[in-house]
Design an enzyme around this catalytic site. Structure first.
Site, PDB file in Angstrom:
ATOM      1  N   HIS A  21       0.853  -1.186   0.000  1.00 22.29           N
ATOM      2  CA  HIS A  21       0.000   0.000   0.000  1.00 22.29           C
ATOM      3  C   HIS A  21       0.890   1.238   0.000  1.00 22.29           C
ATOM      4  CE1 HIS A  21      -3.109   2.862   1.270  1.00 22.29           C
ATOM      5  NE2 HIS A  21      -3.966   1.964   0.827  1.00 22.29           N
TER       6      HIS A  21
ATOM      7  N   ASP B 171      -8.108  -4.971   0.194  1.00 22.61           N
ATOM      8  CA  ASP B 171      -8.664  -5.712  -0.941  1.00 22.61           C
ATOM      9  C   ASP B 171      -8.354  -7.196  -0.911  1.00 22.61           C
ATOM     10  OD1 ASP B 171      -9.906  -3.574  -2.215  1.00 22.61           O
ATOM     11  OD2 ASP B 171      -7.996  -2.867  -2.991  1.00 22.61           O
TER      12      ASP B 171
HETATM   13  N1  CMC Z   1       4.131  -7.613  -4.886  1.00 21.76           N
HETATM   14  C1  CMC Z   1       5.472  -7.626  -5.061  1.00 21.76           C
HETATM   15  N2  CMC Z   1       6.281  -6.569  -4.870  1.00 21.76           N
HETATM   16  C2  CMC Z   1       5.694  -5.421  -4.498  1.00 21.76           C
HETATM   17  C3  CMC Z   1       4.292  -5.313  -4.294  1.00 21.76           C
HETATM   18  C4  CMC Z   1       3.515  -6.465  -4.504  1.00 21.76           C
HETATM   19  N3  CMC Z   1       2.179  -6.410  -4.324  1.00 21.76           N
HETATM   20  N4  CMC Z   1       3.988  -4.061  -3.924  1.00 21.76           N
HETATM   21  C5  CMC Z   1       5.140  -3.381  -3.889  1.00 21.76           C
HETATM   22  N5  CMC Z   1       6.171  -4.201  -4.228  1.00 21.76           N
HETATM   23  C6  CMC Z   1       7.605  -3.839  -4.260  1.00 21.76           C
HETATM   24  C7  CMC Z   1       7.934  -3.033  -5.500  1.00 21.76           C
HETATM   25  O1  CMC Z   1       8.366  -3.878  -6.547  1.00 21.76           O
HETATM   26  C8  CMC Z   1       9.012  -2.120  -5.007  1.00 21.76           C
HETATM   27  O2  CMC Z   1      10.211  -2.849  -4.982  1.00 21.76           O
HETATM   28  P1  CMC Z   1      11.625  -2.088  -5.263  1.00 21.76           P
HETATM   29  O3  CMC Z   1      11.764  -1.080  -4.164  1.00 21.76           O
HETATM   30  O4  CMC Z   1      12.626  -3.187  -5.198  1.00 21.76           O
HETATM   31  O5  CMC Z   1      11.487  -1.463  -6.603  1.00 21.76           O
HETATM   32  C9  CMC Z   1       8.622  -1.838  -3.560  1.00 21.76           C
HETATM   33  O6  CMC Z   1       7.831  -2.974  -3.146  1.00 21.76           O
HETATM   34  C10 CMC Z   1       7.806  -0.560  -3.374  1.00 21.76           C
HETATM   35  O7  CMC Z   1       6.703  -0.600  -4.271  1.00 21.76           O
HETATM   36  P2  CMC Z   1       6.064   0.672  -4.996  1.00 21.76           P
HETATM   37  O8  CMC Z   1       5.296   0.226  -6.187  1.00 21.76           O
HETATM   38  O9  CMC Z   1       7.134   1.703  -5.203  1.00 21.76           O
HETATM   39  O10 CMC Z   1       5.098   1.190  -3.872  1.00 21.76           O
HETATM   40  P3  CMC Z   1       3.865   2.134  -4.091  1.00 21.76           P
HETATM   41  O11 CMC Z   1       3.604   2.752  -2.783  1.00 21.76           O
HETATM   42  O12 CMC Z   1       4.056   3.052  -5.243  1.00 21.76           O
HETATM   43  O13 CMC Z   1       2.698   1.127  -4.529  1.00 21.76           O
HETATM   44  C11 CMC Z   1       0.825  -0.314  -4.500  1.00 21.76           C
HETATM   45  C12 CMC Z   1       1.665   0.692  -3.713  1.00 21.76           C
HETATM   46  C13 CMC Z   1      -0.487  -0.565  -3.740  1.00 21.76           C
HETATM   47  C14 CMC Z   1       0.438   0.280  -5.882  1.00 21.76           C
HETATM   48  C15 CMC Z   1       1.632  -1.612  -4.667  1.00 21.76           C
HETATM   49  O14 CMC Z   1       1.990  -2.137  -3.410  1.00 21.76           O
HETATM   50  C16 CMC Z   1       0.886  -2.666  -5.486  1.00 21.76           C
HETATM   51  O15 CMC Z   1       0.931  -2.629  -6.719  1.00 21.76           O
HETATM   52  N6  CMC Z   1       0.136  -3.603  -4.809  1.00 21.76           N
HETATM   53  C17 CMC Z   1      -0.675  -4.556  -5.491  1.00 21.76           C
HETATM   54  C18 CMC Z   1      -1.999  -3.909  -5.936  1.00 21.76           C
HETATM   55  C19 CMC Z   1      -2.959  -3.686  -4.777  1.00 21.76           C
HETATM   56  O16 CMC Z   1      -3.176  -4.570  -3.960  1.00 21.76           O
HETATM   57  N7  CMC Z   1      -3.571  -2.488  -4.748  1.00 21.76           N
HETATM   58  C20 CMC Z   1      -4.570  -2.139  -3.725  1.00 21.76           C
HETATM   59  C21 CMC Z   1      -4.140  -1.016  -2.860  1.00 21.76           C
HETATM   60  S1  CMC Z   1      -5.247  -0.781  -1.476  1.00 21.76           S
HETATM   61  C22 CMC Z   1      -6.646  -0.055  -2.158  1.00 21.76           C
HETATM   62  C23 CMC Z   1      -6.861   1.394  -1.792  1.00 21.76           C
HETATM   63  O17 CMC Z   1      -6.607   1.805  -0.627  1.00 21.76           O
HETATM   64  O18 CMC Z   1      -7.345   2.141  -2.682  1.00 21.76           O
END
Ligand code: CMC
Length: 436
Positions: free
Chosen positions: A312, A370
């Site tokens: 998240h 989710d």
């Molecule tokens: N599986 C594997 N690796 C992950 C995941 C995941 N679900 N989420 C983050 N990472 C890794 C990512 O690859 C990155 O690694 P590195 O630092 O080595 O590049 C690190 O963790 C940080 O990730 P980020 O994408 O920079 O983090 P973010 O804050 O931009 O993204 C997120 C948050 C929710 C988009 C992401 O965690 C994700 O894509 N999760 C899966 C989709 C999901 O479940 N979304 C629902 C969010 S809750 C609904 C809401 O509140 O609206």
């Protein structure tokens, strides 16, 4: 925004000129302080740069507090777990709108007022019937909610507090009716009218599942689960759709149009669509023995696969909503006699293994709201195309509360970010015939 007194300042040096600037620091009740940069451009000639607003507080708010490092979510100071356990969605709506939990008389009046706004203008039938049968229910939601402004002219004056409150009540009350009708239309069944003897959650289930030939009697466990899901999704601070509602409203647009803008933003898979993706992922994994293979893929930088329902932007700890969701998931599956639902077993095993895996531990990736909600919705017979619609029904009160707070804020200005321009500098105009 009230004129807050800075608690301290933040000194910044322009290394080109050696000039230093003292930027006021403002403190909230809890949470990180903010550097007040309102005069930054006037003083320094520079803009700040923050795509995705990851370090920017866009407003002052008293509604919702999140501490993502610890896993805290509070509405008006109350823990989400307490509200989910002891309150109901109507109380939560009152709390978000007015800042206090209602007493018995206040709650009775509020429930009465919301209940008596659940019917929609009769011409809405025709309006919905204008959509293609195979329209996505979110497309119907965006269109129909925006169109409420064409049906309810008597609550569009945003400078009038009574108009604002009537519009707010109308949106909270009518959203389940519109959502259920969008669903009924997509499956070719007649629209079912709201019933004033039912609770908010029961009424929604009734409008979704009853037919003119057969009533739907919602089980108390399912109605409670639906109510709790609405509570968990009711608000979440300045997320993308809420910020969209605030920005749309900052121009003075009418509240129905602003909420329609919020619904459009919520539609995106990075915001409201993740629970659907969790189900797809669990189906793709299939069996417990395949979990290690998929975890390996999730950790591989060259593989686009991510563990859906994990991670998240704000929570770097267990999402407090996910804990309640997991408990609710068990209750719903027990009630429906689906205790052995393979997807739930798979989800729990996946969660257990991921939470022991150093990759997920180090990156602080925990289950989010989710992770379990899709399993609950599927067990309740809600089609995947309706998942985000349900989110919109729940979040409407949050959008409305945040919109009201913005309109009442005397320092409110039209939202107008600036940019770092990287296009061409001034070029000499070349007439058409002279162009190569
Ligand atoms: N599986 C594997 N690796 C992950 C995941 C995941 N679900 N989420 C983050 N990472 C890794 C990512 O690859 C990155 O690694 P590195 O630092 O080595 O590049 C690190 O963790 C940080 O990730 P980020 O994408 O920079 O983090 P973010 O804050 O931009 O993204 C997120 C948050 C929710 C988009 C992401 O965690 C994700 O894509 N999760 C899966 C989709 C999901 O479940 N979304 C629902 C969010 S809750 C609904 C809401 O509140 O609206």
């Amino acid at each position: 925004m009230s004129e807050m007194k800075p608690s301290s300042s933040f000194t910044l040096t322009d290394n080109r000129s050696g000039q230093t600037y003292d930027l006021p620091l403002l403190d909230g009740t809890v949470g990180p302080s903010v550097v007040d940069i309102r005069k930054f451009y006037a003083d320094t000639g520079c803009f700040t740069y923050d795509p995705g607003f990851t370090s920017t507080a866009s407003c002052e708010s008293k509604i919702t507090y999140i501490d993502g490092d610890v896993g805290i979510l509070r509405y008006r100071g109350y823990e989400i777990a307490d509200l989910a356990e002891h309150s109901d969605f109507m109380e939560v709506c009152y709390l978000l709108l007015y800042g206090e939990l209602p007493n018995v008389a206040q709650k009775d009046k509020f429930v009465h007022d919301i209940t008596y706004h659940t019917m929609v203008h009769e011409q809405m039938h025709k309006f919905i019937e204008g959509f293609r049968r195979d329209s996505h229910p979110m497309a119907v939601m965006v269109g129909v909610v925006g169109a409420l402004s064409a049906f309810y002219h008597d609550s569009l004056d945003i400078s009038n507090p009574h108009h604002r409150m009537v519009a707010s009540f109308r949106m909270i009350a009518k959203m389940p009716t519109i959502a259920a009708w969008a669903y009924k239309y997509s499956i070719g069944q007649p629209f079912i009218y709201p019933r004033n003897d039912l609770s908010f959650a029961e009424d929604f289930l009734h409008m979704m599942y009853a037919t003119p030939c057969e009533p739907y009697v919602p089980s108390p466990v399912l109605a409670r689960a639906m109510d709790r899901i609405l509570t968990l999704h009711a608000d979440h601070e300045q997320n993308a759709s809420t910020s969209t509602v605030r920005i749309a409203g900052s121009s003075g647009a009418n509240p129905f149009a602003c909420i329609a803008a919020g619904i459009a933003c919520l539609w995106g898979p990075a915001h409201g669509g993740a629970n659907e993706a969790v189900l797809d992922m669990l189906e793709q994994i299939g069996t417990k023995d395949k979990i290690p293979e998929f975890l390996k893929r999730a950790k591989d930088k060259d593989d686009p696969f991510r563990l859906m329902g994990f991670g998240h932007r704000v929570y770097k700890n267990y999402d407090p909503r996910a804990k309640v969701m997991q408990k609710t998931c068990h209750e719903v599956l027990d009630e429906l006699g689906k205790r052995d639902e393979p997807l739930l077993e798979l989800a729990m095993e996946l969660e257990r293994i991921a939470l022991e895996d150093p990759y997920f531990v180090q990156k602080k990736l925990y289950p989010n709201v989710d992770f379990y909600s899709g399993i609950i919705f599927r067990a309740m017979g809600i089609p995947t195309s309706m998942f985000t619609v349900l989110f919109a029904v729940a979040r409407t009160v949050g959008w409305v509360a945040q919109w009201n707070e913005m309109v009442e804020d005397p320092s409110q200005k039209i939202g107008r970010p600036r940019q770092l321009y990287v296009g061409d500098d001034a070029r000499k105009y070349v007439p058409l015939k002279a162009r190569a």
